[in-house]
Structures are given as C-alpha cells and as structure tokens.
Design a protein around this motif. Structure first.
Motif, PDB file in Angstrom:
ATOM      1  N   ILE A 387       0.854  -1.197   0.000  1.00  0.00           N
ATOM      2  CA  ILE A 387       0.000   0.000   0.000  1.00  0.00           C
ATOM      3  C   ILE A 387       0.885   1.240   0.000  1.00  0.00           C
ATOM      4  N   GLN A 388       0.518   2.179  -0.836  1.00  0.00           N
ATOM      5  CA  GLN A 388       1.234   3.448  -0.912  1.00  0.00           C
ATOM      6  C   GLN A 388       0.218   4.581  -0.943  1.00  0.00           C
ATOM      7  N   GLU A 389       0.423   5.551  -0.076  1.00  0.00           N
ATOM      8  CA  GLU A 389      -0.460   6.716  -0.024  1.00  0.00           C
ATOM      9  C   GLU A 389       0.391   7.979  -0.067  1.00  0.00           C
ATOM     10  N   GLU A 390       0.014   8.870  -0.953  1.00  0.00           N
ATOM     11  CA  GLU A 390       0.771  10.112  -1.151  1.00  0.00           C
ATOM     12  C   GLU A 390      -0.199  11.288  -1.145  1.00  0.00           C
ATOM     13  N   THR A 391       0.099  12.240  -0.305  1.00  0.00           N
ATOM     14  CA  THR A 391      -0.741  13.434  -0.183  1.00  0.00           C
ATOM     15  C   THR A 391       0.113  14.663  -0.453  1.00  0.00           C
ATOM     16  N   ARG A 392      -0.378  15.511  -1.362  1.00  0.00           N
ATOM     17  CA  ARG A 392       0.323  16.751  -1.687  1.00  0.00           C
ATOM     18  C   ARG A 392      -0.691  17.885  -1.717  1.00  0.00           C
ATOM     19  N   GLN A 393      -0.306  19.002  -1.140  1.00  0.00           N
ATOM     20  CA  GLN A 393      -1.156  20.183  -1.211  1.00  0.00           C
ATOM     21  C   GLN A 393      -0.282  21.426  -1.209  1.00  0.00           C
ATOM     22  N   ASN A 394      -0.853  22.488  -1.744  1.00  0.00           N
ATOM     23  CA  ASN A 394      -0.099  23.721  -1.905  1.00  0.00           C
ATOM     24  C   ASN A 394      -1.048  24.898  -1.754  1.00  0.00           C
ATOM     25  N   LEU A 395      -0.586  25.945  -1.067  1.00  0.00           N
ATOM     26  CA  LEU A 395      -1.326  27.190  -0.906  1.00  0.00           C
ATOM     27  C   LEU A 395      -0.551  28.306  -1.574  1.00  0.00           C
ATOM     28  N   ASP A 396      -1.197  29.004  -2.533  1.00  0.00           N
ATOM     29  CA  ASP A 396      -0.590  30.144  -3.220  1.00  0.00           C
ATOM     30  C   ASP A 396      -1.400  31.392  -2.912  1.00  0.00           C
ATOM     31  N   GLY A 397      -0.718  32.524  -2.821  1.00  0.00           N
ATOM     32  CA  GLY A 397      -1.423  33.770  -2.563  1.00  0.00           C
ATOM     33  C   GLY A 397      -0.490  34.959  -2.585  1.00  0.00           C
ATOM     34  N   VAL A 398      -1.082  36.113  -2.423  1.00  0.00           N
ATOM     35  CA  VAL A 398      -0.323  37.360  -2.395  1.00  0.00           C
ATOM     36  C   VAL A 398       0.278  37.522  -0.999  1.00  0.00           C
ATOM     37  N   PRO A 399       1.589  37.734  -0.911  1.00  0.00           N
ATOM     38  CA  PRO A 399       2.195  37.849   0.417  1.00  0.00           C
ATOM     39  C   PRO A 399       1.566  38.980   1.226  1.00  0.00           C
ATOM     40  N   GLY A 400       1.315  38.710   2.499  1.00  0.00           N
ATOM     41  CA  GLY A 400       0.754  39.701   3.412  1.00  0.00           C
ATOM     42  C   GLY A 400      -0.744  39.819   3.314  1.00  0.00           C
ATOM     43  N   ARG A 412      -5.819  34.103  -2.315  1.00  0.00           N
ATOM     44  CA  ARG A 412      -5.068  32.846  -2.249  1.00  0.00           C
ATOM     45  C   ARG A 412      -5.869  31.730  -2.910  1.00  0.00           C
ATOM     46  N   SER A 413      -5.156  30.647  -3.240  1.00  0.00           N
ATOM     47  CA  SER A 413      -5.752  29.466  -3.857  1.00  0.00           C
ATOM     48  C   SER A 413      -5.147  28.221  -3.202  1.00  0.00           C
ATOM     49  N   ARG A 414      -5.889  27.126  -3.269  1.00  0.00           N
ATOM     50  CA  ARG A 414      -5.467  25.860  -2.635  1.00  0.00           C
ATOM     51  C   ARG A 414      -5.533  24.741  -3.662  1.00  0.00           C
ATOM     52  N   ASP A 415      -4.484  23.952  -3.673  1.00  0.00           N
ATOM     53  CA  ASP A 415      -4.369  22.827  -4.603  1.00  0.00           C
ATOM     54  C   ASP A 415      -4.050  21.589  -3.774  1.00  0.00           C
ATOM     55  N   PHE A 416      -4.922  20.577  -3.829  1.00  0.00           N
ATOM     56  CA  PHE A 416      -4.793  19.383  -2.984  1.00  0.00           C
ATOM     57  C   PHE A 416      -4.905  18.141  -3.859  1.00  0.00           C
ATOM     58  N   GLU A 417      -4.030  17.150  -3.594  1.00  0.00           N
ATOM     59  CA  GLU A 417      -4.053  15.886  -4.332  1.00  0.00           C
ATOM     60  C   GLU A 417      -3.709  14.746  -3.382  1.00  0.00           C
ATOM     61  N   ASN A 418      -4.464  13.672  -3.461  1.00  0.00           N
ATOM     62  CA  ASN A 418      -4.240  12.484  -2.640  1.00  0.00           C
ATOM     63  C   ASN A 418      -4.299  11.256  -3.543  1.00  0.00           C
ATOM     64  N   GLN A 419      -3.250  10.434  -3.491  1.00  0.00           N
ATOM     65  CA  GLN A 419      -3.172   9.226  -4.297  1.00  0.00           C
ATOM     66  C   GLN A 419      -2.970   8.022  -3.383  1.00  0.00           C
ATOM     67  N   GLU A 420      -3.813   7.000  -3.571  1.00  0.00           N
ATOM     68  CA  GLU A 420      -3.731   5.761  -2.808  1.00  0.00           C
ATOM     69  C   GLU A 420      -3.605   4.594  -3.783  1.00  0.00           C
TER      70      GLU A 420
END
Length: 486
Positions: A387-400, A412-420
């Motif tokens: 079994i392999q599980e990989e979770t990746r997420q990223n938050l982008d936005g204007v500083p401050g 800001r925006s959110r990018d989330f990915e989960n692979q099982e």
C-alpha cells in the motif's frame, strides 16, 4: 635402474632373433619372448582401496618385487612367500614377483580407488526411498540411479561431497522421478484512487488617482496537478462611476473536485521446468536515448513497462515447490520526466543551419515485489500489503494580503491531491503434464464471421457458434428471458 633391468629381463623370454657369423650362412638362432603385463597364466587383477592393504600368498619363495609406480602401491615382503600391498594413492600400476632363478611368479594389475562402501551405506541409510549408486572413477565419484524428488538428489550430492576434498570432483547423474513442469497461475490486481481538490480566486481591480492609473491582478497557478479542465467558475464584477479611486473590480472563483479510480488486472499463466525461469510482460516499451555513435546518430534503447512477472520453480517433492517470484506494475508518468528544450545548430560562421527538436523522456511509476516462497501443488499465496499513499497540497497567494481575515481568501488558492495505491498478487503453482491437443480449445475455435444480412439486420459481428465437438442441440434457455420493465 636395477629393477628396470630385471623387468626387461623377466618380460623378455626367447623370441626368435637370427644372428649370423661373418662369412657363414644363417645357422643357429636365438629366440626372445615378450609378454605384455596382464597377459599370461600368472596374471591377476586386483582392486585395492585407498589407504588399505592386501596380503599376497605366493607358492614359492620370492626373490625380487617390482612395482612400476610406488606412489600408487607400495609392496612389502615380510616372509619369502608372503607380501603386503598398500594403496598409497589413487591411480593404476602393476607389480611383478620373481623367484631366485628370475622366473616370473605373479603379475598383478593394480587399481587403487576410494573405498566407497561407507558412502554407499550412508546413502542407503539416510535416503531409504532412493536408489543411488556411488562409483569411483580415478579421483572422482559418480552418482547414478533415481530419486523420488529433487531434494533427495541434492541430499545425495551433499552426502557424497563429504568424501572428497574438492566438491567439483562429484559427478551427479541422478534422475528425478517426480514431475518437473510447473505451471504458475497468477492474478495481479492494482487499485489506484486519486482525489483532487482545487479552489482559486482570480481578482482584478483597476482605478485611478488624479492623473495616475493602477490595476491589480491575481492569477493563481495550480502547481500540484496543473490547471483543471472544466470545473466550476463564478464571476463577480463591480464597476464604479467615480473618476477617482477604484473604478472596476472583477473576481473569478474557480473550484473543482475530482475522484478517480483505476484498476489494473492481469492473469498470466506461465509454465517452466524445474530450475528454469519464465517471464511475462503485458505492456510495452518506450525509447530512451543512451548516447551517440561515431556518425552522430542517436542510440536508442527500449525500456519495458506494464505488468511484468518472472518466476523460477524448483520441484523439491510432489508436495513441495520452491518459487522465486518477482512481479512489477509500472506506468509512464510525467512526474520526474527528463525534458530537453529545442536548440539551434550553428556553424563556424555563426549561421543557423538547423534545429534540434525538443525531447521528453517519461519517467516510470513502479510497484515491485520479489520473494522466495515454498508451496504445495495447488496451494495459493497472497502477496498483499503493498500500500502506498501520497498526499500533496499547496497554498498560493499574495504575500501579506492572503493572511487577512475574510478578505485574504480572495488573494489565495489551494491545490490538494491524494493518491492511494494497493497492489495484491495471488500465486498458485501446479505440477502439470502434457495434454492431448484434441482436449485443448481456444477462444477462436468454431468462430464464423456473419453474413452481410445478419450483420446489417441484426447487428451481429459473429455467427452463433460453439466449440467443435460440443453437443448443444438439446440445450435451451432456463429462467426468464427477454426484457423486464418495472
């Protein structure tokens, strides 16, 4: 030197040789007889075990003894009519016994070999169900016969190796009575589940202050899985009539959630004899450049990918099969791929004479398992837990600005990915024998293409057919047939 002269004198007993005095005719002749070793009424053959002795009783008194190779056999005379022969080394030689008149008493052909009686007793004691014979051949041991299983053959070989200094001096010619062909039935199942969630806000605002204008734009990039296709978008726009200040504001909300499920299934059946390997691959090969030749041409090698299987069976007995199994599930992916940009070819004068196109070499996502197990014929084993599980997420936005309460969400925006991924391998070995070809069928047996009218009117791509030899005349449908509407 003296013994050699005695040997020649003993072996030469009067063969006709003519001698002629000068000036006279042929008259008296002298005969000399030559007898080869082992050819005569007093010749004997004797097999002497290594490091053991034999006692020789003679009918008359012995005056001299000659052994051609003392390193193989040593002769000791204790009494005039009794001698001892001792095996000193492995090989062959002969011995001659002479009386006081130089007459040959005994001619012995001697062969010294290992004493394999204890080895034969050990084989019969430890392997009662085997029929193995041990024979000596110079400095080697030859094993012959038959055993019920490969494990007994290996045990006989290891027992015989205790009788020699070098294991290479054992020659095994043992035949195994057990069946030696193994068919491996394998089911390879891989389940891959992917969840992607993306939420982003594109904000555009513009205005002016007196003679100066300004404009602010945010365009979030989804770095994990890239920009989505489709999804949901909502546009909010506000326009002001004031000539000074913020005059135009537009907001685009992007949101997507994706759930994917991939199943990979392969059921290869491979057959191999004991000790040999078999391999299976359901997939393909992709080219990979590995260099250039002397003419500048690119050298290509192909790397396999897909569902692969390799196994090596060893039949230990009817109820024990040792299997070395290696299985792999791989697929091409852009993650970790090697990309070369397009480049220009320039000559010595600085002129562009050509273009080298860009190149992308994909990477491989691999799940691999390798093990050695022992199973009975018809028994199954499951290789699970991969079994392999990989979770990746990223938050982008204007500083401050992105950390402001409420309003920060617009920047800001959110990018989330989960692979099982889970890989399960089921293996079942069988001891098999060849079958009659008339008892085997293929999916293409009995296939018939449809007539034009059948294909056009009834949308059939094949005629109704059955396997040759099967009796379907008295068979009919059982149970409800047709369409059911509720």
């Amino acid at each position: 030197m003296i013994r050699s002269l005695i040997l020649l004198a003993a072996m030469a007993v009067a063969a006709p040789v003519q001698a002629q005095a000068p000036g006279t005719e042929r008259g008296n002749t002298m005969q000399v007889y030559i007898r080869e070793p082992g050819d005569g009424p007093v010749s004997q053959n004797l097999d002497l075990p290594l490091s053991k002795a034999a006692v020789v009783h003679l009918p008359v008194d012995v005056a001299d003894v000659l052994v051609t190779n003392p390193e193989v056999v040593d002769a000791v005379v204790r009494t005039p009519r009794r001698a001892y022969l001792m095996g000193m080394g492995i090989g062959q030689t002969n011995a001659f016994f002479f009386d006081a008149d130089g007459q040959l008493i005994l001619d012995l052909n001697l062969r010294v070999e290992r004493d394999l009686a204890p080895l034969q007793d050990a084989l019969e004691r430890f392997l009662p169900n085997a029929r193995v014979q041990a024979e000596a051949m110079n400095d080697h041991i030859v094993l012959s016969g038959s055993v019920p299983s490969a494990s007994d053959a290996d045990a006989a070989l290891r027992i015989a190796q205790r009788w020699v200094d070098d294991p290479e001096n054992i020659l095994s010619m043992i035949s195994v009575q057990a069946r030696e062909q193994v068919m491996l039935k394998v089911r390879i199942v891989e389940m891959r589940r992917t969840i992607v969630r993306q939420l982003g806000v594109n904000l555009t605002a513009g205005g002016n202050t007196g003679e100066f204008g300004f404009q602010v734009e945010t365009e979030p990039q989804f770095s994990q899985v890239g920009s989505f296709l489709g999804g949901m978008g909502a546009l909010l726009e506000w326009t002001s009539g004031n000539p000074t200040g913020v005059t135009d504001v537009s907001t685009l909300l992007q949101a997507m959630e994706r759930v994917g499920l991939v199943r990979t299934l392969a059921e290869p059946n491979l057959t191999a004899i004991t000790g040999e390997s078999a391999n299976f691959l359901a997939g393909g090969e992709f080219p990979v450049p590995v260099g250039r030749d002397r003419d500048g041409n690119v050298i290509i090698e192909f790397k396999p990918f897909g569902v692969g299987l390799g196994f090596t069976p060893v039949v230990l007995s009817e109820g024990r099969i040792s299997l070395r199994i290696s299985t792999e599930v791989s697929e091409l992916t852009t993650q970790g791929a090697l990309t070369a940009q397009e480049s220009l070819v320039v000559n010595d004068a600085g002129e562009v004479i050509g273009t080298v196109p860009g190149l992308t070499i994909p990477a491989l996502n691999v799940n691999r398992a390798e093990t050695t197990v022992e199973l009975p014929s018809g028994g199954s084993l499951v290789l699970a837990g991969l079994i392999q599980e990989e979770t990746r997420q990223n938050l982008d936005g204007v500083p401050g600005v992105r950390n402001l309460p409420v309003l920060g969400t617009l920047f800001r925006s959110r990018d989330f990915e989960n692979q099982e991924t889970e890989l399960v391998v089921l293996v079942t070995p069988y001891l098999v024998d060849p079958a009659n070809p008339n008892q085997l069928n293929t999916p293409a047996d009995g296939y018939r293409t449809p007539h034009e009218a059948t294909a056009f009117l009834f949308n059939r791509i094949n005629q109704v057919y059955s396997v040759p030899g099967s009796d379907t005349g008295d068979q009919s449908w059982s149970g409800p047939v047709g369409y059911l509407f509720e």
